[in-house]
Design a protein around this motif. Structure first.
Motif, short mmCIF file in Angstrom:
data_model
loop_
_atom_site.label_atom_id
_atom_site.label_comp_id
_atom_site.label_asym_id
_atom_site.label_seq_id
_atom_site.Cartn_x
_atom_site.Cartn_y
_atom_site.Cartn_z
N ALA A 117 0.82 -1.22 0.00
CA ALA A 117 0.00 0.00 0.00
C ALA A 117 0.85 1.26 0.00
CB ALA A 117 -0.93 -0.01 1.21
N LEU A 118 2.09 1.16 0.46
CA LEU A 118 2.98 2.32 0.50
C LEU A 118 3.29 2.83 -0.91
CD1 LEU A 118 4.46 3.99 2.66
CD2 LEU A 118 6.45 2.52 2.33
N ALA A 119 3.08 1.99 -1.92
CA ALA A 119 3.34 2.39 -3.31
C ALA A 119 2.04 2.74 -4.04
CB ALA A 119 4.06 1.26 -4.05
N ASP A 120 0.96 2.90 -3.31
CA ASP A 120 -0.34 3.18 -3.93
C ASP A 120 -0.32 4.55 -4.63
OD1 ASP A 120 -3.35 1.99 -3.65
OD2 ASP A 120 -3.39 4.16 -3.78
N SER A 121 -1.15 4.68 -5.65
CA SER A 121 -1.20 5.94 -6.40
C SER A 121 -1.91 7.05 -5.63
CB SER A 121 -1.94 5.72 -7.73
OG SER A 121 -3.26 5.26 -7.50
N ASP A 122 -2.69 6.69 -4.61
CA ASP A 122 -3.44 7.69 -3.84
C ASP A 122 -2.65 8.11 -2.60
OD1 ASP A 122 -6.23 9.01 -3.27
OD2 ASP A 122 -5.66 8.02 -1.40
N GLY A 123 -2.55 9.42 -2.39
CA GLY A 123 -1.78 9.92 -1.25
C GLY A 123 -2.36 9.50 0.08
#
Length: 402
Positions: free
Chosen positions: A216-222
């Motif tokens: 999740a740390l690489a997710d596109s959403d801040g």
């Protein structure tokens, strides 16, 4: 053709044929000398028409209207049948889902099955209080199976924070069976669903949950990244440092991020890395030294005034050389220049205020970061032109040296 023959060939029982006759849907053309019903070819075709209409879901009353009412409009009835069929499919699908969840929980007796039924009804309630009570009671019956799939679906859809908290607790009580389903939530198209998945995964102990949070740390959403960073940082995972620094720089949940960074900085090998990351992050964000800001602000203000004066003088010269009609455009230009200068001055002031606020966040974030790098930055901030920044940095330095 006698009624028995019609029943065999049409598949409609003799009893149903008599019922159709009593309703007036179809009447035998005649009777034999012995008094038996006798159906003609047209009668048999009408019977097939009746059965065809019934196969679409029409009631016998609607069948009668369709066959006997000259003003009957099939389109209206078909639209109504479509709506009814969709509603029925929805109900049947919900029932199938409910039965599947009961089966997946593998209840050993009817008491366990009824417990699951009550839980599913509670989770589907429109009342937030009832949903919360259902979540909290999910593991109240000793040995009763828990429908993990239903809990995961509920927590990923829940908007009420209190109910969501109860659902997360219920899932952790049920063990790690829900992690695989929550992992699917991390791939959901909606960012809000992915955020809820991260919040729930964060409640589980280290191991598979940590691996999912790293994803999740690489997710596109801040928002998803920030939630994962806070959870990972609390677990001592240094991969979260860049995202936590970004939170402090942007001022989004910066206090929480600073607390987690302070905890990670207990490892002195990491402390200087965090301090340098914060300084670099604020530098990339456009935070300059207080002196440079003052010069920039003064220059912008002076430049605006000079520009306004030049335009006014030029306008005056043109007015003297030309007639009165030429003076009006010059006055308009002077007013426009003055307005532009005021806007530039206001923008410069806002930039200076934003920069001072950013330096205050930097000082506060460095408060719990040990080491020489953080101390040097705080010493510089203690002489900042902004009084609040200087006082904050001075207080932190005194507390560190106490």
């Amino acid at each position: 053709m006698l009624i028995g023959d019609v029943a065999r060939r049409s598949g409609v029982s003799a009893r149903m044929l008599r019922h159709y006759e009593s309703l007036g849907l179809v009447r035998p053309t005649g009777r034999t000398e012995a008094g038996y019903r006798e159906y003609s070819g047209d009668d048999i075709r009408r019977i097939f028409h009746i059965e065809s209409l019934r196969s679409l879901g029409l009631s016998l009353r609607d069948v009668d209207r369709a066959l006997n009412d000259p003003g009957f409009k099939p389109a209206e009835l078909v639209d109504d049948l479509i709506r009814q069929t969709r509603d029925r499919i929805t109900r049947e699908t919900e029932l199938l889902t409910r039965l599947g969840r009961i089966g997946a929980a593998e209840p050993s007796d009817w008491e366990g099955a009824l417990h699951i039924v009550a839980l599913l009804q509670g989770l589907g309630s429109e009342s937030a209080g009832r949903r919360q009570r259902a979540a909290l009671s999910s593991s109240s019956v000793a040995g009763a199976p828990v429908p993990v799939e239903a809990l995961v679906e509920a927590v990923l859809e829940e908007r009420d924070p209190n109910v969501a908290g109860a659902l997360r607790w219920a899932l952790t009580q049920a063990g790690e069976d829900g992690l695989a389903l929550l992992a699917q939530g991390l791939d959901a198209p909606a960012a809000e669903v992915r955020k809820r998945a991260v919040q729930c995964i964060a409640e589980f102990p280290d191991g598979e949950a940590t691996a999912l949070l790293r994803k999740a740390l690489a997710d596109s959403d801040g928002g998803v990244r920030r939630g994962a960073a806070l959870a990972l940082g609390a677990r001592g995972v240094t991969e979260a440092i860049p995202a936590l620094v970004e939170m402090v720089v942007e001022g989004i949940h910066d206090a929480d991020a600073a607390d987690v960074l302070g905890m990670l900085a207990l490892d002195l090998a990491v402390a200087d890395r965090i301090a340098e990351g914060l300084v670099d992050g604020f530098a990339r964000g456009g935070v300059e030294s207080a002196g440079a800001e003052s010069v920039a602000t003064e220059s912008a203000t002076t430049g605006s005034a000079t520009s306004g004066s030049a335009v006014t003088e030029s306008t005056g010269t043109e007015s003297a050389a030309g007639d009165s009609a030429d003076a009006e455009p010059g006055a308009a230009e002077s007013g426009t220049a003055a307005g532009s200068g005021a806007a530039e001055s206001a923008a410069a002031e806002q930039t200076a205020a934003d920069s001072a606020a950013a330096r205050r966040r930097l000082a506060q974030a460095l408060a719990d970061i040990p080491g020489a790098s953080a101390a040097n930055v705080l010493a510089e901030l203690a002489h900042d032109d902004d009084r609040v920044v200087a006082l904050t940095a001075t207080y932190i330095l005194r507390r560190r040296s106490a």
